[in-house]
Design an enzyme around this catalytic site. Structure first.
Site, short mmCIF file in Angstrom:
data_model
loop_
_atom_site.label_atom_id
_atom_site.label_comp_id
_atom_site.label_asym_id
_atom_site.label_seq_id
_atom_site.Cartn_x
_atom_site.Cartn_y
_atom_site.Cartn_z
N ASP A 1 7.51 16.63 -22.24
CA ASP A 1 8.64 17.40 -21.71
C ASP A 1 9.35 16.65 -20.58
O ASP A 1 10.56 16.46 -20.61
CB ASP A 1 8.14 18.74 -21.15
CG ASP A 1 8.43 19.92 -22.06
OD1 ASP A 1 9.39 19.84 -22.84
OD2 ASP A 1 7.71 20.93 -21.97
N GLU B 1 15.08 22.50 -18.80
CA GLU B 1 13.95 23.43 -18.65
C GLU B 1 13.02 23.04 -17.50
O GLU B 1 12.37 23.88 -16.91
CB GLU B 1 13.17 23.48 -19.97
CG GLU B 1 12.19 24.63 -20.02
CD GLU B 1 11.57 24.82 -21.40
OE1 GLU B 1 10.92 25.85 -21.59
OE2 GLU B 1 11.71 23.94 -22.25
N ASP C 1 16.56 21.05 -24.20
CA ASP C 1 15.15 21.41 -24.32
C ASP C 1 14.41 20.17 -24.82
O ASP C 1 14.49 19.82 -26.01
CB ASP C 1 14.95 22.58 -25.29
CG ASP C 1 13.55 23.19 -25.16
OD1 ASP C 1 12.68 22.54 -24.57
OD2 ASP C 1 13.34 24.31 -25.65
N ILE D 1 11.23 19.36 -25.34
CA ILE D 1 10.31 19.67 -26.44
C ILE D 1 10.38 21.17 -26.67
O ILE D 1 9.81 21.96 -25.91
CB ILE D 1 8.85 19.24 -26.15
CG1 ILE D 1 8.74 17.73 -26.04
CG2 ILE D 1 7.93 19.76 -27.26
CD1 ILE D 1 7.32 17.22 -25.81
N ASP D 2 11.13 21.56 -27.70
CA ASP D 2 11.19 22.96 -28.11
C ASP D 2 10.06 23.18 -29.11
O ASP D 2 9.92 22.42 -30.06
CB ASP D 2 12.55 23.23 -28.75
CG ASP D 2 12.69 24.68 -29.21
OD1 ASP D 2 12.14 25.56 -28.53
OD2 ASP D 2 13.35 24.91 -30.23
N THR E 1 6.59 24.02 -27.86
CA THR E 1 5.47 23.33 -27.21
C THR E 1 4.14 23.63 -27.88
O THR E 1 3.28 22.76 -28.00
CB THR E 1 5.39 23.70 -25.72
OG1 THR E 1 5.37 25.13 -25.59
CG2 THR E 1 6.59 23.17 -24.96
N ASP F 1 17.12 27.19 -26.13
CA ASP F 1 16.32 27.46 -27.33
C ASP F 1 17.18 27.75 -28.55
O ASP F 1 16.65 27.90 -29.66
CB ASP F 1 15.39 28.66 -27.10
CG ASP F 1 14.21 28.32 -26.22
OD1 ASP F 1 13.80 27.14 -26.20
OD2 ASP F 1 13.69 29.23 -25.54
#
Length: 353
Positions: A45, A68, A133, A135-136, A138, A294
């Site tokens: 992330d 984020e 984002d 890493i959408d 996780t 998201d």
């Protein structure tokens, strides 16, 4: 405005960030980290966010960024910060001109932390705002399933550019979704796809590469002559969407096949290219507000591929309200020809009609 430069920078930035996330994903898969260790997703992330923000700052220095993550926890954890920097400083695209366009390598660990902290915009309905984002999905990342690197440009509250990097989806747009796609994935040969869209210009897919951008092809949602045969996508996590409501809606539509469960905006990309048909994300709590990062990229990609995306009340998703979709409840995405029928079933089940 064509947004050609914004699209190119966004695609290359997501592609470069995916080099880092794939490296971390492979370390996780090899078992070098314990199963309950959340650090790989933390590393991925922060590292991906730093790389993407650097690319945006280099090319569009006055744009705002809604990210984020923020770096205060890293400044308190020097070991973790150093671990992330060791990865970030080695990441580069194999095509020198493409890497140079993104700013090349970050100059120092401090520069990395400063980049991470530049994702603190409050969002809103005025000006140019990137929603990121890194890493959408996780939990999908941690379980070896689907995840996505997501980036979208919102101008005056409207999404104009959207890019999704999905390392664990098959490159082949004709590969049908199956129940195994939510876990135990690898980014082996033939896997990894880069979805993109510009408002009014359609949606595309191409292989996710480690070099320059390759040839892309247009993608479209597939026709669904018999809604009972539609392939239904939903989140893996019960906390993200009401699965009981989803099942009731499927029943109303005559859909008997099991839903395909996967994490992240990979669902948006999958239905946009016709590998699936419907995506429902229905509220599990009345007070829950979806985050703009998201949904922004996936929303545009599906709409540009011939789909309709609304909330459960039939309203377009409103990205002008800050960091959340405070004016919306739930997500209903489907091909234009059947969206009204799907929405009717949603509203009947939720008691909105």
């Amino acid at each position: 405005m064509s947004y050609s430069q914004e699209l190119k920078v966004a695609q290359l930035a997501v592609q470069r960030a995916a080099i880092l996330t794939k490296k971390v994903f492979k370390e996780k898969a090899k078992g070098t980290l314990s199963k309950d260790d959340k650090s790989p997703v933390t590393i991925g992330d922060f590292g991906a966010q730093a790389l993407i923000i650097q690319a945006i700052r280099k090319n569009f220095p006055s744009d705002e960024i809604v990210g984020e993550e923020e770096a205060s926890s890293l400044r308190d954890n020097k070991d973790l910060s150093s671990q992330i920097w060791d990865l970030v400083k080695e990441v580069r695209l194999e095509h020198p001109d493409s890497d140079s366009l993104l700013g090349g390598s970050l100059s120092s660990e401090d520069a990395m932390l400063e980049a991470i902290d530049q994702g603190s915009s409050a969002g809103g309905g005025k000006g140019r705002i990137w929603a990121l984002d890194p890493i959408d999905g996780t939990k999908g990342f941690l379980r070896g399933g689907q995840y996505a690197v997501c980036l979208a440009l919102i101008v005056d509250g409207d999404v104009r550019v959207g890019v999704l990097g999905c390392p664990n989806l098959p490159v082949d747009d004709t590969t049908a979704l199956n129940e195994d796609m939510g876990a135990n994935q690898t980014d082996q040969e033939g896997m990894g796809v880069l979805f993109a869209a510009v408002q009014g210009q359609g949606a595309t897919s191409q292989p996710l590469s480690t070099s320059s951008l390759g040839p892309s092809k247009s993608i479209h949602m597939r026709p669904v002559p018999d809604i009972a045969q539609a392939v239904f996508c939903e989140s893996v996590e019960a906390g993200h969407s009401s699965k009981g409501d989803n099942a009731a809606i499927a029943g109303k539509l005559g859909i008997t096949s099991k839903p395909v469960q996967m994490d992240s905006q990979a669902k948006y990309g999958s239905i946009a290219r016709g590998a699936g048909d419907l995506y429902l994300r229905l509220p599990v709590r009345k007070d829950y507000q979806e985050k703009i990062w998201d949904h922004a990229a996936g929303d545009l990609i599906v709409r540009e591929a011939g789909g309709v995306v609304t909330d459960a009340n039939g309203k377009r998703l409103d990205f002008s309200q800050g960091r959340t979709l405070k004016n919306n409840k739930g997500v209903v995405a489907a091909p234009e020809a059947i969206h009204a029928k799907v929405l009717k079933a949603v509203q009947e089940v939720l008691g909105l009609r």
